[in-house]
Design a protein around this motif. Structure first.
Motif, PDB file in Angstrom:
ATOM      1  N   ALA A  83      79.896  98.775 101.503  1.00 18.37           N
ATOM      2  CA  ALA A  83      81.038  99.608 101.909  1.00 18.37           C
ATOM      3  C   ALA A  83      80.579 101.023 102.243  1.00 18.37           C
ATOM      4  O   ALA A  83      79.591 101.517 101.708  1.00 18.37           O
ATOM      5  N   GLU A  84      81.330 101.664 103.137  1.00 14.16           N
ATOM      6  CA  GLU A  84      81.057 103.053 103.509  1.00 14.16           C
ATOM      7  C   GLU A  84      82.328 103.873 103.355  1.00 14.16           C
ATOM      8  O   GLU A  84      83.422 103.403 103.677  1.00 14.16           O
ATOM      9  N   PHE A  85      82.161 105.092 102.893  1.00 15.34           N
ATOM     10  CA  PHE A  85      83.284 106.003 102.720  1.00 15.34           C
ATOM     11  C   PHE A  85      83.933 106.275 104.068  1.00 15.34           C
ATOM     12  O   PHE A  85      83.258 106.596 105.042  1.00 15.34           O
ATOM     13  N   GLU A  86      85.252 106.158 104.126  1.00 15.25           N
ATOM     14  CA  GLU A  86      85.983 106.319 105.378  1.00 15.25           C
ATOM     15  C   GLU A  86      86.328 107.768 105.714  1.00 15.25           C
ATOM     16  O   GLU A  86      86.628 108.081 106.857  1.00 15.25           O
ATOM     17  N   GLY A  87      86.311 108.654 104.719  1.00 15.20           N
ATOM     18  CA  GLY A  87      86.658 110.042 104.988  1.00 15.20           C
ATOM     19  C   GLY A  87      88.126 110.191 105.354  1.00 15.20           C
ATOM     20  O   GLY A  87      88.975 109.450 104.866  1.00 15.20           O
ATOM     21  N   GLY A  88      88.436 111.138 106.238  1.00 14.56           N
ATOM     22  CA  GLY A  88      89.813 111.356 106.670  1.00 14.56           C
ATOM     23  C   GLY A  88      90.732 111.694 105.513  1.00 14.56           C
ATOM     24  O   GLY A  88      90.401 112.536 104.684  1.00 14.56           O
ATOM     25  N   ARG A  89      91.890 111.036 105.456  1.00 16.37           N
ATOM     26  CA  ARG A  89      92.841 111.305 104.385  1.00 16.37           C
ATOM     27  C   ARG A  89      92.225 111.026 103.013  1.00 16.37           C
ATOM     28  O   ARG A  89      92.555 111.664 102.024  1.00 16.37           O
ATOM     29  N   HIS A  90      91.283 110.072 102.981  1.00 15.95           N
ATOM     30  CA  HIS A  90      90.608 109.767 101.716  1.00 15.95           C
ATOM     31  C   HIS A  90      89.680 110.915 101.313  1.00 15.95           C
ATOM     32  O   HIS A  90      89.533 111.221 100.136  1.00 15.95           O
TER      33      HIS A  90
END
Length: 150
Positions: A126-133
């Motif tokens: 898995a990879e961190f999605e960023g954005g609102r997260h």
């Protein structure tokens, strides 16, 4: 990836198999103990792995105790650590994508070897999605700074 791993005496029952699995996947692994099944206290291993990950010496960490709960709580006391305890792959995957977790914990009394491998694989892939997260992770870090300090 370069990974740190640790646990307690109960986690030691599963940890060598997970180390072999990680190495078979091509990851570099450093074992922070314990190295026997003699009774020991998980917080000291959680702190060792947590400190190494927080200091940037490793890309992530894996912690194994009886349930994964205690060792993840201890690791989360290290500033900069976002440890998650998972007993199934879906939460492991989303913990990285949405929460940018840097330590995965699970329990050798809760999951068997095959399930542990699935959990580890989903978390690693898995990879961190960023954005609102990313905004939410920043909010978590702000809370950490208010209570632990800079």
């Amino acid at each position: 990836m370069k990974l740190a791993i640790g646990g307690d005496h109960v986690g030691q029952l599963l940890k060598p198999e997970i180390i072999n699995y990680l190495e078979d996947l091509g990851h570099e692994v450093k074992d922070y103990g314990p190295y026997t099944t003699e009774r020991t206290d998980y917080p000291k291993y959680a702190e060792k792995v947590g400190t190494e990950v927080a200091n940037g010496n490793f890309d992530g960490g894996i912690l194994i105790c009886g349930t994964g709960v205690g060792i993840s709580i201890a690791a989360n006391k290290v500033k900069g650590i976002r440890a998650v305890v998972c007993s199934e792959p879906y939460s492991a995957k989303l913990s990285k994508e949405h929460n940018n977790t840097n330590i995965l914990a699970f329990g050798s009394r809760v999951v068997g070897l095959d399930l542990a491998k699935m959990i580890v694989k989903e978390w690693l892939d898995a990879e961190f999605e960023g954005g609102r997260h990313g905004n939410r992770v920043n909010m978590i870090e702000d809370i950490e700074c208010r209570y632990i300090g800079d």
